[in-house]
Design a protein around this motif. Sequence first.
Motif, mmCIF file in Angstrom:
data_model
loop_
_atom_site.group_PDB
_atom_site.id
_atom_site.type_symbol
_atom_site.label_atom_id
_atom_site.label_comp_id
_atom_site.label_asym_id
_atom_site.label_seq_id
_atom_site.Cartn_x
_atom_site.Cartn_y
_atom_site.Cartn_z
ATOM 1 N N VAL A 1 0.938 -1.161 0.064
ATOM 2 C CA VAL A 1 -0.169 -0.041 0.106
ATOM 3 C C VAL A 1 0.840 1.353 0.078
ATOM 4 N N GLY A 2 2.009 1.217 0.837
ATOM 5 C CA GLY A 2 2.897 2.348 0.829
ATOM 6 C C GLY A 2 3.374 2.518 -0.377
ATOM 7 N N ALA A 3 3.834 1.711 -1.203
ATOM 8 C CA ALA A 3 4.481 1.766 -2.472
ATOM 9 C C ALA A 3 3.422 2.332 -3.634
ATOM 10 N N ALA A 4 2.269 1.768 -3.543
ATOM 11 C CA ALA A 4 1.243 2.265 -4.446
ATOM 12 C C ALA A 4 0.836 3.661 -4.199
ATOM 13 N N VAL A 5 0.870 4.139 -2.757
ATOM 14 C CA VAL A 5 0.603 5.757 -2.693
ATOM 15 C C VAL A 5 1.724 6.518 -2.904
ATOM 16 N N GLY A 6 3.007 5.972 -2.837
ATOM 17 C CA GLY A 6 4.215 6.690 -3.465
ATOM 18 C C GLY A 6 4.210 6.662 -4.783
ATOM 19 N N GLY A 7 4.012 5.656 -5.631
ATOM 20 C CA GLY A 7 4.138 5.600 -7.054
ATOM 21 C C GLY A 7 3.169 6.452 -7.745
ATOM 22 N N VAL A 8 2.196 7.083 -7.185
ATOM 23 C CA VAL A 8 1.058 7.806 -8.052
ATOM 24 C C VAL A 8 1.213 9.590 -7.442
ATOM 25 N N THR A 9 1.831 9.955 -6.634
ATOM 26 C CA THR A 9 1.818 11.213 -6.050
ATOM 27 C C THR A 9 3.071 11.851 -6.150
ATOM 28 N N THR A 10 2.782 13.304 -6.235
ATOM 29 C CA THR A 10 4.080 14.484 -6.003
ATOM 30 C C THR A 10 3.590 15.063 -4.784
ATOM 31 N N ALA A 11 2.972 14.871 -3.958
ATOM 32 C CA ALA A 11 2.514 15.783 -2.953
ATOM 33 C C ALA A 11 3.600 15.346 -1.692
ATOM 34 N N LEU A 12 4.013 16.251 -1.120
ATOM 35 C CA LEU A 12 4.854 15.631 0.081
ATOM 36 C C LEU A 12 4.135 14.923 1.159
#
Length: 669
Positions: free
Chosen positions: A101-112
């Motif tokens: 889940v963490g990888a999925a969140v980081g893989g689609v965002t540019t928000a800090l």
Amino acid sequence: MTDSPARTDAAPGPPSTRQSGGGVVIAVLALCGTLVSLQQTMVLPLLPDLPDLIGTSPGNASWIVTATLLSGAVATPVISRMADMYGKRRMILVTLVIVAVGAAVGGVTTALPLLILARLLQGVGLALVPIGIATMRDELDPEQVPLAVALMSATLAIGAGAGLPLGGFLAEALDWHAVFWLPGVLAVLMILAVRTVVTESPVRSAGTFDVRGAILLSSALILLLLGISKGAEWGWTDQRTILSILVGVGLLVVLVPMELRRPNPLVDMRTAAKPAVLLANIISILMGFGMFANMLVSTQLLQTPSGTGYGIGLDALDAGLWMAPSAIAFGAMAPVSSWFTRRFGPETTIAIGAVIMTVSYAVRVPFSETLAQVAIGSVVVSVGTALAYSALPTLIMRSVPVTETAAANGLNTLLRSIGTSTASALVAAVFAASIVATGAQYPTFASMALIFLLASGVSALSVLLILPLMRRHADGTPPLSDELTQVDHVVHGRVEDPKGAAVPGAVVTALGEKGSHVDWAHTDSAGNFTVATAGPARHLFVVSAVGWSPLAVHTELSDQGRLPPFVLADQLTVYGTVHDSTGRPAGDISVVVTRRSGGSVDWMRSDADGHYSLPLPREGEYVITALQRETGALTTRLVAVSDGSVCLDLQLCPPARSEQVASAGTARD
């Protein structure tokens, strides 16, 4: 000794969960460990460019690294304890889902904020390493365990070393989000592999989860590591740094007595205080410092421009590739460490590794001028670190109850992380100080040499700390039987006094039919204990508690998993009759017990017939003094108490003849 009647109707126990294809289990769990350590460092090559990529400051971007450190520190002891209680395979799967889940969140965002959240979730994966080690103990045949544990321990360095060049390559060849995509895909594959290959272990500890302990420990670790990791950025004298560290330490001080009172503590302080466990955990901090100092300084040397006169002048990708052999050394040394551990014991293996680190770090000070010297020096340090790292979990597992292996290794892994965090903070502070002092753009070689010498010193300290355990092994203390790794059935019981009150802190040791060690446990504050056994068969249980005579019970276990209460009947006491100088019983005489080492224990007055009886807190040497206040007649005797109560008659001497008797005969009840 109490020998219960033999059972003739004992049902056969559940089948063993041991895997015949142990190599597949080792491979899957080792890949899980490599995955979680890989994702820790894959983002590091992004840090110089990340502020521009997401539109933030370098200070804010650094939280991408800090978040993983904090969540990993919190998750490791908490999830490891939950694995002991609710199932290791279950918690491995839960952790892998969180990582995905963490990888999925980081893989689609540019928000800090979302990137920090992604890294917080990924950091939870650090708990997979100690849980994997404990699972190997439950899943594999005994002869496979040392190699499997050595390989699992090595994954921390293998993944971390491979993550740097791999992250740099992916960021250049693909979109920078690929450093999240790859761990996410691998996490999903590992979920499928674990569900297929790994079976759930029946070895679990009883009780309820220590929520208060988890909250207190998590708060303490977050504050402590926040102060350490941000100290260089905030300033070591900054109010935020000082308060974070002081409050964190204060919460740990509060945690210790609270955990001692808990029936099912998050961290078993009594087990953690055992010499072998305590020294292994201290060495883990030092080894973590040594490993990370090698990685940081070697990388800095490789990337420092050659124009400085001491740098090699490589870019980040090439530097990462030249550091890869150090990571490979960890994997290559796993079978070597396993052989040394089986042949000479984990204590000797740790000592050899620490000696290699001590010498190699010292030699690197004059020999770090060329690319070959830097690369070879880094590999040699890694060889020593691999030996020590791989043997530490085995030393831990030989020293803790079977039902606490995940929690104990989780604490050990956490302390390694504290060591690496300390190294990172110290290296940053030393490098920054050298830059400020010289006005140069890069840290001086003198500052790097200082880190080498500090790392050599902490490695030498590790050698000194392991020596007592080596002497104990050399003096003939036998290692725990391999039967410890063969048990997979859990029984529960209670230790109580004759009135039915709980006896907390008692030690219950389970032995097999042939007298080989199986498992052991402390009783909690309610007198309850859980031990692993070899299933329905005759076992010998030896119970000892401070202030009580030991008890042995030889009984055949049923398949119900519950033992009858073990009753400690003989509390350690010193008793007898006080006589006057003529030999007649003397009443109303003050009888005082003091420790030979100093300090009062208890006192009472003899009854009308001269009888007295005083409880003793533990085995040892005590001074018994009787005094008749009216006449001043007294006597003093020294008594040694070992495994039972002592009968000691006292005869008063007139004041002029009173003298201290240096030794006393004892009569056992």
